[in-house]
Design a protein around this motif. Sequence first.
Motif, mmCIF file in Angstrom:
data_model
loop_
_atom_site.group_PDB
_atom_site.id
_atom_site.type_symbol
_atom_site.label_atom_id
_atom_site.label_comp_id
_atom_site.label_asym_id
_atom_site.label_seq_id
_atom_site.Cartn_x
_atom_site.Cartn_y
_atom_site.Cartn_z
ATOM 1 N N ALA A 163 -1.199 8.322 -39.329
ATOM 2 C CA ALA A 163 -1.915 7.064 -39.147
ATOM 3 C C ALA A 163 -1.971 6.277 -40.448
ATOM 4 O O ALA A 163 -1.751 5.058 -40.476
ATOM 5 N N ALA A 164 -2.265 6.967 -41.544
ATOM 6 C CA ALA A 164 -2.345 6.287 -42.832
ATOM 7 C C ALA A 164 -1.008 5.668 -43.205
ATOM 8 O O ALA A 164 -0.941 4.534 -43.703
ATOM 9 N N ARG A 165 0.088 6.398 -42.950
ATOM 10 C CA ARG A 165 1.413 5.880 -43.267
ATOM 11 C C ARG A 165 1.773 4.702 -42.363
ATOM 12 O O ARG A 165 2.280 3.676 -42.821
ATOM 13 N N TYR A 166 1.513 4.837 -41.070
ATOM 14 C CA TYR A 166 1.872 3.785 -40.129
ATOM 15 C C TYR A 166 1.072 2.500 -40.365
ATOM 16 O O TYR A 166 1.597 1.395 -40.206
ATOM 17 N N PHE A 167 -0.197 2.652 -40.711
ATOM 18 C CA PHE A 167 -1.084 1.486 -40.774
ATOM 19 C C PHE A 167 -1.398 1.055 -42.202
ATOM 20 O O PHE A 167 -2.307 0.251 -42.421
ATOM 21 N N ASP A 168 -0.627 1.603 -43.151
ATOM 22 C CA ASP A 168 -0.760 1.195 -44.551
ATOM 23 C C ASP A 168 -2.198 1.370 -45.040
ATOM 24 O O ASP A 168 -2.787 0.475 -45.638
ATOM 25 N N MET A 169 -2.747 2.530 -44.756
ATOM 26 C CA MET A 169 -4.083 2.888 -45.221
ATOM 27 C C MET A 169 -3.971 4.019 -46.243
ATOM 28 O O MET A 169 -3.038 4.825 -46.188
ATOM 29 N N LYS A 170 -4.904 4.100 -47.129
ATOM 30 C CA LYS A 170 -4.958 5.215 -48.065
ATOM 31 C C LYS A 170 -5.742 6.347 -47.430
ATOM 32 O O LYS A 170 -6.839 6.144 -46.911
ATOM 33 N N LEU A 171 -5.167 7.553 -47.456
ATOM 34 C CA LEU A 171 -5.848 8.730 -46.958
ATOM 35 C C LEU A 171 -6.319 9.546 -48.151
ATOM 36 O O LEU A 171 -5.515 10.013 -48.959
ATOM 37 N N VAL A 172 -7.626 9.724 -48.267
ATOM 38 C CA VAL A 172 -8.207 10.510 -49.344
ATOM 39 C C VAL A 172 -8.533 11.884 -48.772
ATOM 40 O O VAL A 172 -9.461 12.033 -47.969
ATOM 41 N N ARG A 173 -7.763 12.884 -49.161
ATOM 42 C CA ARG A 173 -7.981 14.251 -48.707
ATOM 43 C C ARG A 173 -8.938 14.966 -49.656
ATOM 44 O O ARG A 173 -8.780 14.885 -50.884
ATOM 45 N N VAL A 174 -9.911 15.687 -49.091
ATOM 46 C CA VAL A 174 -10.887 16.417 -49.918
ATOM 47 C C VAL A 174 -10.821 17.895 -49.567
ATOM 48 O O VAL A 174 -10.404 18.280 -48.471
ATOM 49 N N PRO A 175 -11.257 18.764 -50.486
ATOM 50 C CA PRO A 175 -11.146 20.207 -50.257
ATOM 51 C C PRO A 175 -12.146 20.722 -49.225
ATOM 52 O O PRO A 175 -13.070 20.016 -48.810
ATOM 53 N N VAL A 176 -11.919 21.968 -48.823
ATOM 54 C CA VAL A 176 -12.844 22.657 -47.932
ATOM 55 C C VAL A 176 -13.501 23.797 -48.697
ATOM 56 O O VAL A 176 -13.053 24.187 -49.778
ATOM 57 N N ASP A 177 -14.591 24.333 -48.124
ATOM 58 C CA ASP A 177 -15.304 25.408 -48.794
ATOM 59 C C ASP A 177 -14.652 26.755 -48.483
ATOM 60 O O ASP A 177 -13.581 26.820 -47.855
ATOM 61 N N ALA A 178 -15.293 27.834 -48.894
ATOM 62 C CA ALA A 178 -14.718 29.165 -48.725
ATOM 63 C C ALA A 178 -14.566 29.545 -47.262
ATOM 64 O O ALA A 178 -13.745 30.410 -46.919
#
Length: 464
Positions: A163-178
């Motif tokens: 979706a981010a690539r198709y719609f020219d949006m920035k995707l901010v990925r964040v980590p997960v916990d243990a």
Amino acid sequence: MTDPFADLDRQLKPYRGEFPSFRRLPADGLARAEVTGLVERMAAAEEGRWRDGFASGAVYHGDAEHVAFLSRVYAAQSQSNPLHPDLWPSATKFEAEIVAMTAGMLGAGAADGPEIAGTVSSGGTESILLAMKTYRDFARERRGIAEPEIVAPVTAHAAFDKAARYFDMKLVRVPVDAGFRADLDALAAAVTGQTAVIVGSAPGFPHGVIDPIPQIAELAASRGVGCHVDACLGGFILPWARKLGYPVPPFDFTLPGVSSMSADTHKYGYAAKGSSVVLYRGKDLRKYQYYTVADWPGGLYSSPTFAGSRPGALSAACWAAMVSIGESGYTEAARRILATGAVVRDGIAAIDGLRVLGDPLWVIAFGTSGDLDVYQVMENMSQRGWSLNGLQRPPAVHIAITLRHTRPGVAGRFLAHLADSVAQVRANPGVHTGMAPVYGMAATLPDGTVRDLLTAYLDLTFEV
């Protein structure tokens, strides 16, 4: 570098030499009896593995009577196209009721519940893409954000990357916990004035764990941004799991901060493949999903989803599945799946060298300890007929429990084969076959190189 997919060519093209190939249209069409015979032979060759419960996910119901029932409904509606509601008002009825029933299941059922609007899509990926397009356009028009952003855990579905690539949006990925749940502090830190939507999963595809949706929804509400809950896997299991007494936290529209959801009817809704539902808190948000053209010489054009013409028969089959199964049927199916999930989860944990990731209910991921190669374990399972899902970061494998696995003996067979596959890896250190070296290679190569390899793989699938 040698071609890592060379050994997979035979697996991808097992029908070469067994069935006729068509590189050009035949000069004269084949007799219909011959064509149906070819299709039925291929179907029969492929049926055994999924019908006998050797597949992770893929076929979620599969009972012969249910399949025949959906096929009969599909045949009756095979010419239907929701693009032409004047010809097929039944398509409008089916889709409106699919949306209403799904919304009612996910928090809109109470008399004082929120107004929930939505549409039927072709699958979870389209539902997610539609929602992200909606948030992009809403953020631009209503919030004045020129470059809207998506904030999502690294475990959120790859459809958010698409979706981010198709719609020219920035995707901010964040980590997960243990426990492989979204890290709330990291999510909060990633939200800025550009954020259009925060994403949570119920559960996430890789590890089958539910993100802390109440806290994510509260964070979104406090920052004035959207909150999308991807319940493509869990939408038709979690409501009944809660009813059965499982520890399922709130995850749906009963949380004021949840502004949209995706739920796959073609998974645990037991519809035919090719249907999903995307839901919004109110029609005001949903209208940003629509596409309309008012000045086209071909007439007034409007489309609620990405497709124009769509197979109304799939919506009819989806509607038929839902109204024929009902709450009691879905509850019983969930009971069987969750009970089997517990057996499989505990059985995996009892195998020396394996460890279950997180605290899943029915989508169960496992890794290995020490230098045991989990991808070779997966490949050994493949040699025993199993089709499982390989994961990465960290290396792992998962199985999504379906009704096919709840049949007598299937879970025990899986665990026995898994124990044998682990023993086989221990007895043959350094052996890497099938997909095992591909996954191992992917972990050591730059992302661009891996994308090139995957592109080559896709090219291979389209070769006759």
